[in-house]
Design an enzyme around this catalytic site. Structure first.
Site, PDB file in Angstrom:
ATOM      1  CG  HIS A 139      -4.237  61.742  90.914  1.00  0.00           C
ATOM      2  ND1 HIS A 139      -2.900  62.092  90.976  1.00  0.00           N
ATOM      3  CD2 HIS A 139      -4.338  60.862  89.886  1.00  0.00           C
ATOM      4  CE1 HIS A 139      -2.233  61.441  90.035  1.00  0.00           C
ATOM      5  NE2 HIS A 139      -3.072  60.697  89.368  1.00  0.00           N
ATOM      6  CG  HIS A 156       1.677  60.859  82.134  1.00  0.00           C
ATOM      7  ND1 HIS A 156       0.484  61.039  81.481  1.00  0.00           N
ATOM      8  CD2 HIS A 156       1.374  60.846  83.454  1.00  0.00           C
ATOM      9  CE1 HIS A 156      -0.494  61.118  82.358  1.00  0.00           C
ATOM     10  NE2 HIS A 156       0.017  61.008  83.566  1.00  0.00           N
ATOM     11  NE  ARG A 184       2.871  62.202  88.965  1.00  0.00           N
ATOM     12  CZ  ARG A 184       3.684  62.486  87.967  1.00  0.00           C
ATOM     13  NH1 ARG A 184       4.497  63.527  88.061  1.00  0.00           N
ATOM     14  NH2 ARG A 184       3.690  61.742  86.865  1.00  0.00           N
ATOM     15  CE1 TYR A 187      -6.406  62.011  82.935  1.00  0.00           C
ATOM     16  CE2 TYR A 187      -4.237  61.659  81.994  1.00  0.00           C
ATOM     17  CZ  TYR A 187      -5.051  61.831  83.094  1.00  0.00           C
ATOM     18  OH  TYR A 187      -4.507  61.833  84.349  1.00  0.00           O
ATOM     19  NE  ARG A 225      -1.063  63.617  87.219  1.00  0.00           N
ATOM     20  CZ  ARG A 225       0.078  64.040  86.711  1.00  0.00           C
ATOM     21  NH1 ARG A 225       0.430  65.308  86.854  1.00  0.00           N
ATOM     22  NH2 ARG A 225       0.870  63.226  86.037  1.00  0.00           N
TER      23      ARG A 225
END
Length: 337
Positions: free
Chosen positions: A275, A301, A178, A310, A278
């Site tokens: 992001h 996470h 992040r 995803y 990411r």
């Protein structure tokens, strides 16, 4: 309001929420109570504890939700986030025995359209890295050593932005960390000999991320260049990435760097943010057969549910599956019904 101040201090110092998240929660809570007190800010700020608690009724919260959706035309996603902030506050009050139940749990949330994460194509990323390769070969060392005039140093300043931009993109893309995690990286966060990076994520949770050879070499060259840039001694706990003046990066700097690096290219449509890089790594790993649990651990996470977003497929994947599996797509459509 004392209760709100205590709650914000709790999520910041105990729950270890980021300053940005804490400020967002504060704004949402103040917005709700300002609505509950009819827009009277003085009445809201001077309210007693009992008056504050009396606002947290199902009817009041439902009225606020309708106000956000209809009067302010806010999106379902935004309303969800604000109700979530209010729900967290109520859970905190329950934990302090100031409430018996969470009224937000009784509120019917607005339907949200499922938004797939944005990501960049792998060929676009490959082209970017090929075109910006010259900013990783260490020529900055010679250029800075030869800088003797103000004009020359100004050109070095611009070059440093490009070197920094490439380093930022490279780390974000190769590690999936992040923006806040990138900024908090220290020199001792990276172990180049063991090819790993130690990252402190949300809630002060630490995780280790493997580094590929190419990224290790880039970081090594970058660190040597930084040594020539700053006059003060660099310690192991000094920031890994720095501005031209040797200071720690900040959120706007990182956002601007990403936009400047890829924002002008038609290869990168949509949002240009840390992001999305990411998302790009997570999508690439999934498309190449990495299991969800491994991706979860890499991204930091807290639950597998956050990683499952995803599992979307790219258009290229869908087309490939279609061409190989659909009976009318095989052999030019000669077979099948």
């Amino acid at each position: 309001m004392l209760l709100i101040d205590q709650y914000i201090d709790y999520i910041f110092s105990v729950k270890r929420y980021s300053p940005k998240t804490a400020q967002s929660y504060l704004r949402d809570l103040e917005e709700f109570f300002l609505f509950a007190f009819g827009g009277d800010k003085d009445a809201m700020e001077q309210a007693s504890q009992q008056e504050t608690l009396s606002c947290l009724s199902v009817n009041m919260i439902r009225s606020w939700e309708v106000h956000l959706l209809d009067a302010l035309s806010q999106s379902s996603r935004t309303v969800w986030q604000k109700l979530s902030a209010l729900s967290g506050f109520c859970r905190y009050l329950i934990g302090r025995d100031l409430m018996e139940s969470n009224p937000v749990a009784s509120i019917k949330k607005p339907k949200q359209s499922k938004r797939l994460p944005e990501f960049y194509r792998q060929d676009a990323m490959s082209e970017y890295f090929a075109q910006s390769e010259r900013y990783t070969d260490g020529t900055m060392l010679e250029l800075y050593a030869d800088a003797g005039t103000t004009g020359r140093k100004e050109s070095i300043s611009e070059l440093w932005k490009k070197i920094n931009g490439r380093m930022i993109i490279s780390i974000l893309y190769h590690t999936g960390i992040r923006r806040s995690e990138l900024i908090s990286l220290k020199i001792n966060s990276v172990d180049l000999s063991r090819q790993k990076m130690r990252v402190i994520g949300k809630g002060d949770k630490a995780r280790e991320i493997p580094l590929v050879d190419r990224l290790c070499k880039e970081i090594s060259v970058y660190l040597r260049q930084v040594e020539l840039m700053v006059s003060s001694e660099r310690r192991p706990d000094s920031p890994l990435l720095v501005t031209f003046s040797g200071k720690e990066l900040y959120p706007v700097y990182v956002d601007r760097a990403v936009k400047q690096e890829i924002g002008d290219s038609a290869q990168f449509p949509g949002r240009h943010s840390p992001h999305v890089l990411r998302h790009t790594l997570a999508t690439a790993l999934l498309e190449n057969g990495t299991d969800l649990y491994s991706i979860k651990e890499l991204l930091g996470h807290s639950s597998l549910a956050a990683t499952q977003v995803y599992t979307h497929s790219s258009i290229a994947q869908l087309k490939q599956v279609y061409q190989s599996a659909h009976p009318r797509a095989k052999n030019g459509g000669k077979n099948g019904d």
